[in-house]
Design an enzyme around this catalytic site. Structure first.
Site: not given
Ligand code: PLP
Length: 487
Positions: A75, A77, A252, A281, A284, A290
């Site tokens: 843990y 935090e 994002d 993320t 990908k 992950r």
């Molecule tokens: N943001 C975008 C643009 C995504 O395409 C995705 C997932 O496909 C996410 C966030 C979410 O990612 P996670 O599945 O790791 O929560």
């Protein structure tokens, strides 16, 4: 695998990883053999299919093995050097390294490696923007340092103000993500939301339309980034729009982080110098474990740093360790070769569809993904996805702009190049993949269900699946996944 692979470290590396996996599976087998069995089958399935899911990849054995350690039991935090638990010295090393690699790789002033996923990273970002732009000035106005010092009435006023903010993001059907203000998602409830789309004729992002929506709506947060938009975004323009209306620009880059890391997206196409906050993320196109990551300017860093425990549960230290390994890999020159190949291969796939009369959203691609409108084959996305899967081609159905079949059945199939590029596929192989996809779809017919027309039922002409599987096997055998790794 070639130099685009995650495990170009040679035969010794493959043999060592084989031994590591064999030993691990023996241990797992002694407790729950069905899990060991499913694990072996998963590798076999991934090895024997054409994985074209745009959000998936194949992480290196180093990344994968890093996740199976004692860090899972700890843990931690809080943040580096500032934990709510004792004995976090090794977690501190791990988290500091992951953040350092992320800062160096992306040229960001600050990085936060704790988010458990992309959605979690976005929640941390929204919370940090609200905390920085609304809560902190609200507290200062009320002459208080901390929310716990406020009276009930003042707290209610501040809370209402935080709950009354606006967010403008890309709509789901034009390629945005659920977390960019889609009403059913928590982001569509945390904020008053409005969505921008793409040009109905060209399918391209219309910056003038985004600017007028921003002028009219005056959002606190302007979100850029996408899950299914096959083109690049000019983040300098998005920042101009945000600045004009006093919004915070959040990007994002979950899907295209690998192209940013690999310097395919530079200048105005690199979100990091332009956005206040960038989320991603790590699994990908970035090819890590992950997980999620937040990059931010100094202004937002203190609030992002409180992501755990204010938004997130305890950090997954074993995954942060794997993020550090993956980010170290992405800092190697080979990763640039890989990222460029991802973009080139997506281009080849798109060209392969176009020359075989496939209708593409925006007519093509200049990133890692291609969105094929399968209504040109008389199919729904659901029918196409299933027929492709029968033939050993793994994809996912996806809505297209103003989709007549809605978000469940859809009219599109999204294809991505990151995973097969990791296997070593090049432009010629991607052209062949386009040919195989078209062969499947041309041999698929919609079928009626027991109650009449169905958006899910289909028939695949006899022999198609077998023929395509055999052709796919040739491509896969020539580009093996984790060569030298035996279980
Ligand atoms: N943001 C975008 C643009 C995504 O395409 C995705 C997932 O496909 C996410 C966030 C979410 O990612 P996670 O599945 O790791 O929560």
């Amino acid at each position: 695998m070639t130099s685009t692979s995650a495990s170009g470290q040679g035969a010794d590396y493959a043999a060592t990883s084989s031994e590591a996996y064999q030993a691990a599976l023996r241990v797992i087998e002694s407790v729950e053999p069905r899990i060991a069995d499913a694990t072996r089958k998963e590798l076999a399935d991934q090895r024997s299919s054409l994985k074209l899911i745009a959000s998936e990849n194949y992480a290196s054995p180093a990344v994968l093995l890093t996740m199976g350690t004692w860090f899972s039991d700890k843990y931690a935090e809080g943040t580096v050097g500032h934990r709510f638990y004792a004995a976090c010295q090794n977690v501190d090393t791990v988290e500091a390294l992951a953040a350092e690699h992320a800062r160096e790789l992306f040229g960001a002033p600050y990085a936060y490696a704790q988010p458990h996923s992309g959605i979690d990273a976005n929640l941390v970002a929204y919370w940090a923007i609200l905390a920085t732009r609304v809560e902190a000035p609200g507290l200062a106005e009320l002459g208080a340092k901390h929310v716990n010092d406020l009276s009930e009435a003042d707290w209610e006023t501040l809370r209402a103000k935080m709950g009354n903010q606006r967010l403008l993001g890309m709509s789901l059907d034009t390629g945005g993500h659920l977390t960019h203000g889609f009403r059913p998602n928590i982001s569509g409830k945390m904020f008053h939301q409005r969505q921008y789309g793409t040009d109905p004729v060209t399918g391209f992002l219309d910056y003038d339309a985004v600017a007028s929506a921003a002028r009219e709506f005056k959002p606190l947060v302007l979100v850029a980034g996408y899950s299914a938009y096959p083109r690049r975004v000019n983040f300098a323009k998005m920042r101009e729009i945000a600045d004009e209306v006093g919004a915070t620009l959040m990007v994002d880059m979950a899907h295209f982080a690998g192209l940013v890391a690999g310097k395919v997206f530079t200048g105005d196409e690199d979100p990091v110098p332009h956005a206040h906050v960038v989320t991603t993320t790590t699994h990908k196109s970035l090819r890590g474990p992950r997980g999620g990551l937040v990059l931010a300017t100094e202004e937002f860093a203190p609030a992002v740093d409180k992501g755990c425990p204010m938004v997130l549960g305890g950090p997954l230290s074993h995954v942060m360790a794997a993020k550090a390994v993956a980010l170290a890999e992405a800092r190697q020159p080979e990763f640039r070769t890989y990222a460029q190949a991802v973009a080139d291969n997506a281009q080849s796939l798109a060209d392969g569809f176009v020359k075989r009369d496939g209708a593409l959203v925006t007519g093509g691609t200049d990133n890692h993904l291609v969105l094929l409108d399968v209504t040109s084959f008389g199919l729904t996305g659901r029918q196409a996805e299933s027929a492709l899967l029968d033939s050993g081609i793994v994809t996912n159905r996806n809505a297209i702009p103003a989709d007549p079949n809605g978000a469940w059945y859809t009219s599109g199939i999204r294809f991505g190049s990151p995973a097969l590029t990791t296997r070593g596929f090049g432009a010629d192989e991607f052209d062949r993949v386009a040919e195989l996809v078209v062969e499947v779809l041309s041999n698929t017919q919609p079928a009626a269900g027991p109650n009449g027309p169905s958006k899910a039922k289909y028939t695949l002409a006899d022999g198609t699946a077998e023929r395509v599987r055999a052709a796919a096997a040739e491509l896969l055998d020539a580009n093996p996944l984790y060569p030298g790794l035996t279980l």
